[in-house]
Structures are given as C-alpha cells and as structure tokens.
Design a protein around this motif. Structure first.
Motif, short mmCIF file in Angstrom:
data_model
loop_
_atom_site.label_atom_id
_atom_site.label_comp_id
_atom_site.label_asym_id
_atom_site.label_seq_id
_atom_site.Cartn_x
_atom_site.Cartn_y
_atom_site.Cartn_z
N PRO A 182 -5.73 5.35 -10.06
CA PRO A 182 -5.77 3.90 -10.30
C PRO A 182 -7.17 3.45 -10.71
N CYS A 183 -7.24 2.39 -11.54
CA CYS A 183 -8.54 1.91 -12.02
C CYS A 183 -9.21 1.01 -11.00
N ASP A 184 -8.43 0.54 -10.04
CA ASP A 184 -8.99 -0.43 -9.10
C ASP A 184 -8.51 -0.10 -7.69
N VAL A 185 -9.03 -0.85 -6.74
CA VAL A 185 -8.62 -0.69 -5.33
C VAL A 185 -7.13 -1.03 -5.20
N LEU A 186 -6.39 -0.23 -4.44
CA LEU A 186 -4.98 -0.53 -4.18
C LEU A 186 -4.89 -1.46 -2.98
N ASP A 187 -4.09 -2.51 -3.11
CA ASP A 187 -4.01 -3.51 -2.05
C ASP A 187 -2.64 -3.45 -1.37
N ALA A 188 -2.62 -3.03 -0.11
CA ALA A 188 -1.35 -2.92 0.64
C ALA A 188 -1.00 -4.25 1.32
N GLY A 189 -1.81 -5.28 1.14
CA GLY A 189 -1.50 -6.59 1.72
C GLY A 189 -1.37 -6.52 3.23
N ASN A 190 -0.24 -6.96 3.73
CA ASN A 190 0.04 -6.98 5.18
C ASN A 190 0.83 -5.75 5.63
N SER A 191 1.09 -4.84 4.67
CA SER A 191 2.11 -3.81 4.90
C SER A 191 1.57 -2.47 5.42
N GLY A 192 1.80 -2.23 6.70
CA GLY A 192 1.44 -0.95 7.32
C GLY A 192 2.18 0.20 6.67
N SER A 235 -5.17 -8.60 8.86
CA SER A 235 -4.37 -7.96 9.93
C SER A 235 -4.30 -6.45 9.71
N LEU A 236 -4.03 -6.03 8.49
CA LEU A 236 -3.88 -4.58 8.24
C LEU A 236 -5.20 -3.83 8.46
#
Ligand code: S3P
Length: 432
Positions: A86-96, A120-121
């Motif tokens: 990936p070209c950028d940081v991966l964002d998992a949001g709130n999802s464990g 939270s994550l």
C-alpha cells in the motif's frame, strides 16, 4: 440523527426484523475473496463502518471492490500472491477484527505496511497477535514495546509453521495465525483453551483450504493457491439479533420474528443462556448459508430468572454480555457472570462502562474483576447515559431505556459500527 438520541419507554414491541449481515463473516469474506483468482460476489454484506474499514484496506492493497445497487460487493483480487504494497498507512478505524486479521495476512506478504486505527483501537492489546506471529518469523513492531498500534510490518525472511497454545480464547488471534499459516513453509497447529467462533475455519473450507480438527486443536497446511466460490452469502448477525431477543423478552406483550439469523454453535451462547433464564425463543426454518447454519427466530416476552454464567460459555457469547446484563436487571433473583475479563479490552472496558451507565438509571450492578453480579428485578429510572463510543453499549442502553423509563443516549451514532439501522428498526417495532 445528531450524535444523541432520546428514547421514550415502550409498552410493546412487535414485527419482523431482517437481521443485518454478520460482521465477523463479512470481514472474512472480503479478505479471502481478495486472494482469489476469480471475482467473488458477496451478498448480504454488512454495510457498517467496521466492515468498510476492511474493504478500504483491501482496496489500498490493490483489490478492486465494486458495489451494485442491491448492495452486493464484487471483489476482484489478483490471486493468492497478488496483494500490492500500500502507498499509505492502512486505517482499521474502530475494527479489532480488521487490524488483527490483517496483521496475520499482511505480515506474511513481501512488502512493508503500517496499520493504525482510531483512539479506541490504539488502546487495545496487539501483543496477543504479535507474539505468535513473531514466532512464525513475521516482522511486526508497534508502539510501547509492540503492545499497541500503530503497527509496522516488514517482509519476513521466511514464514514458518508453529505449534501454538493460545493463552486466551480469541477468534481474532486464531484467525491472524491461520491467515499467516497459509503462507508458511510447514504446518501450523493452534490449540485453544476454549472454542472461539470458527468462521475463519468454515470460510477456509468454502475457499477449498483444508482444515483438520483434533480435540481443541486446529491443524493447517500451507497452500500455494486457493479455489474460490463465485458467490458468498453472509448470514445475519446473531450479535445484532441479541438486542431484539432481549428486548422482546423483557418488554411485556412483545413478539418478534427475527429473519435470517446465523446460528453457528460457536455463537449461540446467548440463546442457550436466555432459554435457561426462561425466555420464550423458538428456532424455525433452519437452513444453510454456505457452511454456516441459519434460522428464523420467534421471541415472545417471558419472565426471566437469574442465572450463573460460567467462564466456559463466555467465548460463545462474548459480545452479548452488555445486553445480558440488561436482561439480568429484569430477571427474578441473582445473575452472576464469571470469567468475562476479556470484556475489559473490547471497544471500551465493557464491565466498567455497563456498570457505570446502568447505575445512572439507578440500577445496582456489582463489577467484579472478571464479571458482574446483578440482583433483579430492579426498577430503572430515566437517565442521560453515554455510549463510551461503543456500539454494543449504545444498543444495550437503548434497550434498557425503552424497557424502563426512557433514556437520553449521548454518542449514539456509534451504532454505525455494526448496526447502522438500529434506531430506525427500533422505532418501527415500537407499538405505542
Ligand atoms: C471477533 C472475535 C471476538 C469478538 C469480536 C469479533 C472476530 O473478539 O469479540 O467482536 O470477528 O473474530 P476476540 O477475538 O478478541 O475474542
């Protein structure tokens, strides 16, 4: 809808609820389909923020994911070795689930990536996945001596199978290891202290990946490619149905038909416990959705009795404890929940948060180190409560409010994480 909602008490719930797609299975369907050689269409996908975090991460890895007007997703990957850096940081949001499962899958790929999440994550333990994955040869580091995200993953020299005794029953940890194990150079054996949800194992079988089970252990051989189905249909989420199961039980004169509920035995602890407490629940029209069992469920109001919930059943109802605490407040006698310390590392510390918020309704719950003690029945008052940005807290407090004297719920829009239509459905079911 603003970021708070005011709910009045209701005298009765009735109607039919189509249960939205299972969150755990939605994540897994997108991840596995992303490794296929052919396009895979996922129907009844859960359109909720957590599952979109997975979709967006997979898109950033070069997978094409299109949505048709019915809401079905078609996932077109580039094969088993086809993920791109990936070209950028991966964002998992709130999802464990997104973060932990992708740590296993992406740590085994020949590229660099960084994963982060929301506030939270970033407080949730990641050491539990990093420890076994490091044993497999994966290179993962994170904040605070690799205990928390953001996580940085670099190419492993080689991925080796391991024998791993899991210290806690966690489907996310088990699944992270299983995903990395697909790319290893030798078999992996995972032993769980208690069986956790087995959706990854079933989804692997759907994709032609053999899984051997022996007692509490799972054995998986590495594969060089996967076979893919053209279509996966996601069953409804029993963890979403749980709010209606409890609501219809504790609000007098109610009757609900819950359509298309996943009844995988690793998830049905809520039904077993409610039935033992005296709930009137009928399972009908049992059928299969791929390798997952589903059914329609009729629930009618009933008088409940308190119960002791032992540690052995916790993995089968781990996400349902906040709503079970609400049920216990309406039951005659004492309910004791034991062995639920995992709740302290969910989206929020759910043992602490549910005690705090229900206390605002003048309910008395005792928080123990690993659970709750609740004496019922109790009379609840109207209160202003907050969700702690936790979707299951918000929905549990909403049900407590409508079954008692109402509630003003702050930070209510976090239901978008797993059940965006929750409040709309609730209004439709209210009969006053
Ligand atoms: C999930 C596993 C459980 C559960 C979570 C979803 C999954 O977490 O609480 O909501 O999809 O594998 P743990 O693995 O931490 O028990």
């Amino acid at each position: 809808m603003g970021n708070y909602i005011s709910l009045k008490p209701t005298t009765k719930l009735s109607g039919i609820v189509n249960i939205p797609g299972d969150k755990s299975i939605s994540h897994r369907s997108i991840m596995l389909a992303s490794l296929a050689d052919i396009p895979v269409t996922v129907t009844n996908f859960l359109h909720a923020a957590d599952c979109w975090s997975t979709v967006n991460c997979m898109r950033a890895l070069g997978v094409t994911i299109d949505q048709n007007k019915e809401g079905d997703l078609t996932v077109t990957g580039n094969g088993f070795y086809g993920l791109n850096e990936p070209c950028d940081v991966l964002d998992a949001g709130n999802s464990g689930t997104t973060m932990r499962l992708l740590t296993g899958l992406l740590g085994a790929q020949p590229f660099f990536c960084i994963m982060t999440g929301d506030a939270s994550l970033k407080k949730r333990p990641m050491g539990r996945v990093i420890a076994p994955l490091t044993k497999m040869g994966l290179n993962i580091i994170g904040r605070e001596q690799s205990r928390y995200a953001p996580l940085a993953l670099t190419e492993a020299e080689q991925v080796t199978g391991i024998e791993y005794d899991m210290p806690v029953a966690s489907a996310q940890v088990k699944s992270a290891i299983l995903l990395a194990a697909l790319y290893a150079n030798s078999p992996t054996v995972i032993t769980e202290p208690m069986p956790s949800r087995d959706h990854t194992e079933r989804m692997f079988e759907t994709f032609g990946i053999p899984i051997k089970r022996s007692g509490k252990s799972i054995i998986i051989d590495p594969v060089g490619q996967i076979w893919a189905p053209e279509r996966i249909n996601v069953p409804g989420d029993i963890s979403s149905a749980a709010f209606w199961l409890v609501a219809a039980t504790i609000i007098p004169n109610s009757q609900l038909l819950l359509v298309n509920v996943g009844i995988n035995p690793t998830r049905t602890g809520i039904i077993d416990i409610l039935k033992l407490m005296g709930a009137d629940i009928t399972i009908t029209n049992e059928r299969w959705s791929g390798r997952e069992p589903v059914a329609d469920i009729i629930v009618r109001s009933a008088n409940l009795t308190g119960i002791t919930i032992e540690p052995e059943i916790i993995p089968r109802l781990v996400d349902e404890i906040p709503i079970l605490a609400v049920a216990a407040l309406f039951a005659e006698g004492q309910t004791v929940i034991k062995g639920a310390e995992e709740l302290r590392v969910k989206e929020t510390d759910r043992l602490k948060a549910i005690t705090l918020e229900l206390n605002k309704m003048e309910a008395h719950l005792v928080e123990t180190t690993d659970g709750l003690i609740i004496n019922g029945p109790q009379k609840l008052s109207f209160a202003k409560c907050i969700s702690h940005h936790d979707h299951r807290m918000a929905m549990s407090l909403a049900i407590a409010g409508i079954a008692a004297q109402g509630v003003e719920l702050v930070e209510s829009d976090c239901v978008k994480i797993s059940y965006p239509d929750f409040f709309t459905v609730l209004e439709k079911l209210k009969q006053d």
